[in-house]
Design an enzyme around this catalytic site. Structure first.
Site, PDB file in Angstrom:
ATOM      1  N   HIS A 214       1.573   2.184  -3.503  1.00 32.12           N
ATOM      2  CA  HIS A 214       0.479   2.994  -4.041  1.00 32.12           C
ATOM      3  C   HIS A 214       0.584   4.429  -3.524  1.00 32.12           C
ATOM      4  CE1 HIS A 214      -1.738  -0.172  -6.022  1.00 32.12           C
ATOM      5  NE2 HIS A 214      -1.895  -0.873  -4.915  1.00 32.12           N
TER       6      HIS A 214
ATOM      7  N   GLU B 149       0.825  -1.209   0.000  1.00 31.72           N
ATOM      8  CA  GLU B 149       0.000   0.000   0.000  1.00 31.72           C
ATOM      9  C   GLU B 149       0.858   1.258   0.000  1.00 31.72           C
ATOM     10  OE1 GLU B 149      -2.914  -0.478  -0.787  1.00 31.72           O
ATOM     11  OE2 GLU B 149      -3.105  -2.601  -0.271  1.00 31.72           O
TER      12      GLU B 149
END
Length: 491
Positions: A262, A259
Site C-alpha cells: 500500500h 502494508e
C-alpha cells in the site's frame, strides 16, 4: 485553477484528520478517545462544508466550461470531482459529522470488545454505524440495492450483482483449491520452529525487508497497532503499522509487506497532484492489488527467500534447523484458520466471500446485528468446516465495520485477482523477470510505477487493468497461481 486550490485546501484538512486518526490507533491515551472523536468530527465537517460549498460549485462549473478535452488528466480530474461533488452534496454535514464521531467511538469500542471477545459491547456501535450506512445509501441512491451505493465508494463501477456473480463462479473453485492445498500441507506437515521470535529482531528484519522493496523510510515509518493498516498523512508521509506474535515472526513480516505494498503505491502517486483525483489511488481493488502482490507473489516466492533466508536465520537462530525447502513449505502451509489476516493464500478468499454475503444481508435488512455472531459461525462452518471458538476469532476480528467500512471487503478478492494479472504481465518483461530471479525489485516497482501508480485516479479500475495488462480483469491468473503453488503436487 481555483477548483484545484480548493481541493488542496481540503487535502490539508483531510491529512490533518488522518494524522489524528493515526495517533488514535497507535499512541492515544485511553481517556482521550471521546475528545479525539470530537476533533475528528469537527475536521470532517469542515472538509465536507468546503467541498459542497457554493464557492466549490462555482469553481467546478468554471473548470468544466473551460475544459476543451485536450488534456486527459485535466478532463479526468474534472469528471471525478464532479462525481465526488454530486455524491457529497447529497449528504448533510450533520450526517458526515455524526458518522465521523461514531467511527471514532466505534473503533475504540471494537478494540476493547475484540480483546474481551464481547460482541454485545460492540453491538450498539455497529447498530449506529449500520443505520448511518443505510442512511447514506438512501441519500446517494442506487439502482438495485443499498449495498451498490456503498460499493461505489470503494470500487467505482462495481455493483453487488456483478461481484456476487463473480464470487458465485469462484466459490466452488476456491473450495476445491483450498481442500487440495490443505491436504497437501497436512501430508507434508512442515512448520516453523517454536518461538520465541523476539519483537526487536522482528522489527529489524521487517525494516530491512521493507527497505529492500524500496519503501522510503525518509517518507514513512512502521509502528504498532491492534489491526495493521497503512495511512497517508501527506504526499511524503506514509505510515505503516503492524502487530507482533512472538511465536510466529511471519505474521508481522507479511503484515509489513502487505502494508508496504500500500505504502509503495502511495509513495508512487503523482506528488504534485496530492488532493486531486489524479494524485489519489483509483480504488481499493487496485490498492489491494499492490499489497497482495508484494505480500504473496513476492514475499512467498522461492527467489525472495533464497536471498533473505540466511538473514532470517541470523535474526532467528532456531530457523537454522530447517532447509529452505522446509521453510517454504512452512510459510506456504495451507490450513483452515479463523483469522483472515493470518490466512494462507489458498483459503484467504473464502474469508472475503463470507464477509461480502453477510454485509449484503445486513444492508438489506435480512440480518439483524444481534444475530451476526450466529450467522457468522454458521457461514464459517459451511465454508471451512470449523466453527470459531469465540467472537474474537469470529465476527470481531476485523476493524472495518467499526470504522464505517461496510462495502469494503470484496475489494480484497478483487485485489487478489488484479495482483495476479498484473504480476503475470510484469513477469513477462525481461528486465522485471531478471530482477525477480535475483530478488531485486526495482524493475518490478518501476513497472508498477509506470503502469499503475503514475495514473492515480485518471482511469476507472477495469480500464487501468486493461491498459496495464492488455486484457480486462479476469480471475484466471489468480486461480492458476493458487493451483500451481498449492495444488499441483496433488495431481
Amino acid at each position: 485553477m481555483k477548483l484545484f486550490d480548493l481541493a488542496r485546501e481540503r487535502a490539508l484538512i483531510h491529512s490533518t484528520a488522518a494524522t489524528l486518526g493515526w495517533d488514535q490507533e497507535t499512541h492515544l491515551p485511553d481517556a482521550a478517545h471521546p475528545y479525539r472523536a470530537a476533533q475528528l468530527s469537527w475536521l470532517t465537517a469542515k472538509a465536507h462544508l468546503l467541498s459542497t460549498s457554493d464557492e466549490w460549485k462555482a469553481a467546478l462549473e468554471e473548470g468544466e466550461a473551460a475544459d476543451k478535452g485536450g488534456d486527459v488528466t485535466l478532463t479526468a480530474n474534472l469528471r471525478e470531482m464532479r462525481r465526488q461533488f454530486d455524491r457529497s452534496t447529497k449528504l448533510p454535514v450533520e450526517l458526515v459529522a455524526r458518522e465521523s464521531e461514531a467511527t471514532s467511538l466505534g473503533k475504540h469500542a471494537w478494540a476493547s470488545a475484540r480483546e474481551n471477545s464481547d460482541f454485545a459491547a460492540f453491538a450498539p456501535h455497529l447498530e449506529t454505524l449500520l443505520a448511518i450506512a443505510r442512511e447514506k445509501a438512501e441519500l446517494w441512491g442506487y439502482e438495485s440495492e443499498p449495498y451498490d451505493a456503498l460499493l461505489d465508494t470503494y470500487e467505482r463501477g462495481s455493483t453487488a450483482a456483478k461481484i456476487s456473480a463473480l464470487f458465485d463462479t469462484l466459490r466452488p473453485q476456491l473450495i476445491n483449491i483450498g481442500n487440495l492445498a490443505v491436504a497437501n500441507s497436512e501430508a507434508r506437515n512442515a512448520r516453523l520452529p517454536a518461538g520465541p521470535y523476539p519483537i526487536e529482531a522482528q522489527k529489524r528484519f521487517n525494516a530491512v525487508v521493507a527497505k529492500s522493496l524500496s519503501f522510503e523510510f525518509n517518507a514513512g515509518r512502521i509502528d504498532t497497532t491492534t489491526h495493521p493498516f497503512c495511512t497517508t498523512l501527506g504526499p511524503r508521509d506514509i505510515r505503516l503499522t503492524t502487530r507482533y506474535d512472538t511465536e510466529d515472526f511471519t505474521s508481522s513480516l507479511f503484515g509489513v509487506m502487505h502494508e508496504a505494498g500500500h505504502g509503495l503505491y502511495e509513495q508512487g502517486l503523482p506528488q504534485d497532484d496530492f488532493g486531486l483525483p489524479s494524485g489519489d489511488a483509483v480504488s481499493l481493488g487496485i490498492h489491494e492489488s499492490q499489497s497482495r502482490l508484494w505480500e504473496n507473489h513476492v514475499g512467498r516466492s522461492q527467489a525472495f527467500w533464497e536471498r533473505w533466508f540466511p538473514f532470517a536465520v541470523e535474526c532467528f537462530p532456531q530457523l537454522g534447523s530447517l532447509t529452505i525447502d522446509d521453510f517454504l513449505a512452512a510459510i506456504r502451509r495451507a490450513e483452515k484458520s479463523y483469522i483472515r489476516v493470518e490466512a494462507d493464500e489458498a483459503t484467504y478468499d473464502l474469508h472475503i466471500l463470507l464477509r461480502f454475503d453477510l454485509e449484503r444481508r445486513m444492508m438489506n435488512g435480512e440480518l439483524a446485528v444481534k444475530d451476526i455472531p450466529a450467522a457468522w459461525n454458521e457461514s464459517f462452518e459451511k465454508s471451512f468446516g470449523i466453527t470459531p471458538p469465540d467472537d474474537r476469532h469470529g465476527c470481531l476480528q476485523d476493524i472495518h465495520w467499526s470504522m464505517g467500512g461496510l462495502g469494503y471487503f470484496s475489494t480484497y478478492t478483487l485485489g487478489n485477482i488484479n495482483a495476479a494479472q498484473l504480476f503475470a504481465t510484469a513477469s513477462a518483461d525481461p528486465t522485471v523477470a531478471a530482477g525477480l530471479a535475483k530478488a531485486e525489485y526495482k524493475p518490478l516497482l518501476a513497472w508498477l510505477r509506470t503502469n499503475i501508480h503514475a495514473h492515480g485516479g485518471t482511469y476507472d479500475p477495469a480500464v487501468l487493468i486493461e491498459k496495464a495488462t492488455g486484457a480486462p480483469p479476469s480471475p484466471d491468473a489468480h486461480l492458476s497461481h493458487l493451483f500451481a503453488r498449492y495444488c499441483a503436487s496433488a495431481i
